[in-house]
Design an enzyme around this catalytic site. Structure first.
Site, PDB file in Angstrom:
ATOM      1  N   TYR A 360       0.871  -1.179   0.000  1.00 30.34           N
ATOM      2  CA  TYR A 360       0.000   0.000   0.000  1.00 30.34           C
ATOM      3  C   TYR A 360       0.914   1.237   0.000  1.00 30.34           C
ATOM      4  CZ  TYR A 360      -2.856  -3.810   1.800  1.00 30.34           C
ATOM      5  OH  TYR A 360      -3.469  -5.035   1.984  1.00 30.34           O
ATOM      6  N   CYS A 453      -3.881   4.658   9.872  1.00 30.06           N
ATOM      7  CA  CYS A 453      -4.569   5.938  10.062  1.00 30.06           C
ATOM      8  C   CYS A 453      -5.927   5.741  10.730  1.00 30.06           C
ATOM      9  CB  CYS A 453      -4.733   6.667   8.733  1.00 30.06           C
ATOM     10  SG  CYS A 453      -5.688   5.766   7.496  1.00 30.06           S
TER      11      CYS A 453
END
Length: 498
Positions: A360, A453
């Site tokens: 990612y 996050c």
């Protein structure tokens, strides 16, 4: 407790990200978002399921003892920030408590680990390098607005001319754009009727270089005021058909010559601004999808170029309008420096003969940061535009030991011949797909870094890691989003048999 009931109570605590637990005078509790510990609030119960009640905030009856007066005039009406009235030290304490609680619940007594607290953002105000402003109206049939969604509303927009989490250049560009299109009486995209022209204003600005990119996102529909479009007797039917097709009902009806003239005037209005930074590109993106998201269905460059440069930790990055890049540049340096310290520890040569997977990988920020100390880094990212940017950035920084692959991690992993010695994970908000997670664990690498996050997604994935033979060594929070309910976490994982 019943649906529709109006309750009053004290916010005892707030769970991540912004779920206030409100206890009524009768001892019952309701989950109410956008609240602060210590407030007395009223709320309307809108959901009751399995003994849990959720409510919509109606009014703050008494402020929390922790609160001070917010410096932002839009606080309370704008849905962008929830902790503007909390001193920054209290924001950090709250976020640290929330994450610590999540990790304790997820890890339990499965292993001992070091919780290193939370690191502050270098900037509390004017820290964002990217904003997606929406066009709309502040109330039904009101004048054109440009800004953020009103708190608790899908349709109403608050014009945030004094937004405190961006700098003066963002505010000047927003104001100039709003004034220009208001004077021209151009319609906004109506989210119910799926008619109108103006959708979003995307502004990106580099902290280190001061370079600015501005992108206007519109439909290809006629830009006449909404009132004129309502004269069409079949507007309702077309809107219903658009919902099913996923496309705006009047796509392709814009007068191209008039549009070019309109956009040329907007461009000149922006170039006439006296800004601290430098506009490097002015763009126009077309988007005829019904969904209320910024989507690129073709972008034209009206001025300059379609990218700009930012610098992080001694590296230079080329950023395009839609490529992923951390929205807090100075905070990103803290985040990535923390990750690098977790990886290398006291041994700067740890990775010199190792292959690192950066999964990612976005525009390759972490991959390039590790390339200088690794034999090879392989980045995998599903957004092709971000992969192209990562390849260009590696060339820009003179790095020849980076390879970037486009595709879903779940599918791409099977195509990579070189097995990893170390894995860095920086997944999207919802975490890692369960099948991809099993593939990643199957490599059996000694250590991994997981950058998250969304701590709730991290907590869920950690339970899988723990069940599959890994233990948590360290966790550190980094506040990338002051005044909001969000926070990043860096976690060091180690195989249990080491």
């Amino acid at each position: 407790m019943k649906k529709g009931q109006i309750i009053e109570g004290i916010v005892r605590y707030v769970e991540f990200p912004n779920k206030g637990i409100v206890y009524t005078d009768d001892g019952e509790y309701v989950i109410v978002k956008n609240t602060i510990p210590g407030q007395r609030v009223s709320a309307a119960v809108n959901k009751v399921r399995k003994g849990k009640a959720e409510g919509r905030l109606l009014e703050t009856l008494e402020c929390s003892p922790l609160e001070t007066e917010s410096s932002c005039p839009h606080f309370g009406s704008c849905g962008g920030c929830v902790y503007q009235s909390l001193p920054y030290e209290e924001q950090l304490k709250l976020k640290e408590q929330q994450v610590r609680g999540l990790m304790e619940n997820a890890i339990g007594d499965a292993c001992e680990y070091e919780f290193l607290g939370i690191k502050a953002s270098p900037r509390v105000d004017a820290y964002r390098n990217k904003m997606e402003f929406s066009f709309g109206d502040e109330y039904k049939d009101g004048p054109l607005a440009l800004g953020m969604h009103k708190r608790g509303s899908f349709y109403d927009i608050v014009t945030v001319l004094d937004c405190q989490i961006v700098d003066a250049d963002f505010r000047a560009i927003l104001m100039a754009t709003l004034l220009y299109f208001s004077e021209k009486q151009i319609s906004y995209y109506h989210r119910l009727r799926h008619t109108g022209y103006l959708r979003h204003l995307l502004v990106r600005k580099a902290v280190r270089t001061g370079e600015i990119l501005v992108d206007l996102v519109t439909t290809t529909q006629d830009g006449n005021p909404v009132e004129k479009q309502q004269d069409d007797a079949d507007t309702t039917l077309k809107a219903q058909l658009a919902e099913k097709a996923g496309r705006c009902p009047y796509a392709g009806t814009v007068n191209v010559a008039e549009e070019e003239k309109l956009l040329a005037g907007w461009k000149e209005a922006l170039l006439a601004l006296d800004l601290e930074g430098t506009i490097k590109g002015i763009l126009h993106t077309k988007n005829d999808r019904v969904a209320d998201v910024v989507c690129n269905e073709g972008t034209d460059t009206l001025y300059g170029q379609d990218f700009f440069y930012e610098e992080l930790l001694g590296l230079r990055f080329q950023i395009s309008p839609f490529s992923f890049f951390q929205t807090n540049s100075l905070g990103a340096e803290v985040l990535y420096d923390t990750a690098r310290s977790f990886i290398l520890g006291d041994n700067p040569d740890l990775l010199h003969d190792k292959v690192v997977y950066d999964l990612y990988s976005g525009t390759g920020t972490i991959a390039q940061m590790l390339a200088a100390v690794s034999r090879k880094v392989v980045g995998v990212e599903i957004v092709e535009e971000a992969v192209e940017a990562a390849r260009e950035n590696a060339k820009l920084n003179g790095l020849t030991n980076c390879e970037f692959l486009a595709g879903d991690v779940l599918k791409v992993l099977d195509t990579i011949e070189e097995r990893p010695d170390y894995i860095v994970l920086d997944p999207p908000r919802d975490g890692i797909h369960p099948k991809a997670l099993e593939q990643i664990i199957a490599y059996g690498v000694e250590h991994m870094i997981y950058i998250s996050c969304k701590p709730t997604s991290l907590a869920r994935d950690l339970e899988v890691f723990l069940a599959r033979g890994y233990r948590v060594e360290k966790i550190c929070c980094v506040d990338m989003f002051p005044n909001t309910g969000h926070v990043e976490c860096v976690t060091l994982l180690q195989r249990k048999d080491i």
